[in-house]
Design an enzyme around this catalytic site. Structure first.
Site, PDB file in Angstrom:
ATOM      1  N   PRO A 105       0.854  -1.198   0.000  1.00 29.68           N
ATOM      2  CA  PRO A 105       0.000   0.000   0.000  1.00 29.68           C
ATOM      3  C   PRO A 105       0.885   1.242   0.000  1.00 29.68           C
ATOM      4  O   PRO A 105       1.771   1.375   0.840  1.00 29.68           O
ATOM      5  CB  PRO A 105      -0.779  -0.129   1.321  1.00 29.68           C
ATOM      6  CG  PRO A 105       0.081  -0.980   2.192  1.00 29.68           C
ATOM      7  CD  PRO A 105       0.848  -1.905   1.289  1.00 29.68           C
ATOM      8  N   CYS A 144       3.772   3.349   9.125  1.00 26.85           N
ATOM      9  CA  CYS A 144       4.007   4.613   8.432  1.00 26.85           C
ATOM     10  C   CYS A 144       4.626   5.626   9.400  1.00 26.85           C
ATOM     11  O   CYS A 144       4.081   5.873  10.477  1.00 26.85           O
ATOM     12  CB  CYS A 144       2.700   5.166   7.870  1.00 26.85           C
ATOM     13  SG  CYS A 144       2.915   6.710   6.959  1.00 26.85           S
TER      14      CYS A 144
END
Length: 334
Positions: free
Chosen positions: A12, A95
């Protein structure tokens, strides 16, 4: 494994792996697991769900990646994602961006394994699809192998069995998101040891993997491999995934066939008010290293960005890349 697609997946990536990118990638590999860009739980609950979550049926198997740290909100967002038909719900705990940290989600959550466990427990309870976690091998000064083991074991105690592990630690202070993808050293061995210690878990390795030769070597030690930038920048490597990784007998499509298959999709997108460049920005690397590869990219960059561009521009790009329209057939540095 929860399903065999975890053997090879495409990472992703914010602003990259949108629905158009995923349809293109699906045309190159039928077996790989695709992921959405990360979507926050708040956005799913309060935002335009069709815009944020809508996808084409051809994308399966496809996973929805969520960001957040509130168990109740993540549970609600997971249930919405499952209702949309996603095959898996993934929680991003990897992240490192400042914006993500301000919202108390992403890699900073690796310092709070009990909270992550509460989140995934709520996500699992709210809907029937598998819940997985994407994380780093550590953050900041948290560098002892025991920290990663404790994180994985705490989260796995909720029933989560699949972890995608980026084999770099994240420095939440001092490094930009881009630097966090490149500066911290890769430690694949730590991921291998994690798998050896937990054979009952599905461990997928991510980070710095450039090609399928490397992917196959990793698969000697872990259950799955995830490619990110390499798959996006040089997408034609995906055409060999089904045969090399999943041992399918049939070879993948040619570049021209993969693009030609996108023409009806492009026409439908334009008919709904979309722009051709929404799609073609994802295919620019398809002819990397090929004769007329640069000319292919130039044509799309110059013509597909026109608001009135139609799928005919993509057809012209295919003809140029494959045949050169009768131009002198000289290799074009890519």
């Amino acid at each position: 494994m929860q399903f065999q697609a975890h053997r090879f997946s495409i990472a992703p990536m914010m602003d990259w792996t949108d629905r158009h990118c995923r349809v293109f990638h699906r045309g190159l590999t039928k077996r790989a697991l695709l992921y959405t860009e990360m979507v926050t739980a708040d956005a799913v609950i309060h935002g335009d769900r069709q815009r944020l979550l809508g996808f084409s049926e051809v994308e399966h198997p496809v996973a929805l990646q969520l960001g957040g740290s509130d168990p109740a909100k993540l549970a609600e967002a997971s249930a919405i994602g499952a209702e949309f038909g996603y095959d898996e719900i993934n929680l991003n705990v990897g992240c490192p961006s400042d914006r993500v940290q301000e919202g108390r989600f992403g890699a900073c959550l690796m310092a709070e394994p009990e909270l992550v466990a509460a989140c995934v427990a709520a996500m699992r309870k709210s809907q029937p699809k598998p819940v997985t976690v994407k994380c780093r091998i550590g953050i900041d000064e948290q560098d002892a192998e025991a920290d990663l083991q404790r994180f994985i074991e705490t989260v796995a105690s909720t029933g989560v069995t699949t972890f995608v592990v980026h084999a770099r630690k994240a420095w939440l202070k001092g490094l930009s998101p881009k630097e966090n993808r490149e500066v911290p050293p890769l430690d694949y061995q730590r991921v291998y040891r994690l798998k050896a210690k937990h054979p009952e878990l599905t461990i997928v390795i991510n980070g710095g993997i450039e090609n399928l030769d490397e992917a196959c070597r990793h698969l000697e030690h872990v259950d799955g491999v995830m490619l990110g930038r390499a798959a996006y920048q040089h997408p034609y490597i995906l055409a060999d995934v089904d045969q090399r990784i999943f041992e399918e007998k049939q070879s993948g499509p040619t570049r021209a066939d993969a693009l030609s298959a996108m023409l009806p999709y492009a026409e439908a997108h334009i008919a709904k008010g979309g722009r051709l460049s929404n799609i073609t920005r994802h295919v620019l690397g398809l002819y990397h290293g090929q004769p007329r590869g640069r000319a292919f990219r130039r044509l799309l960059s110059e013509r597909a960005t026109n608001a009135a561009a139609t799928s005919a521009v993509l057809e012209d790009a295919i003809a140029l890349a494959e045949h050169g329209y009768g131009r002198q057939d000289q290799p074009d540095a890519a």
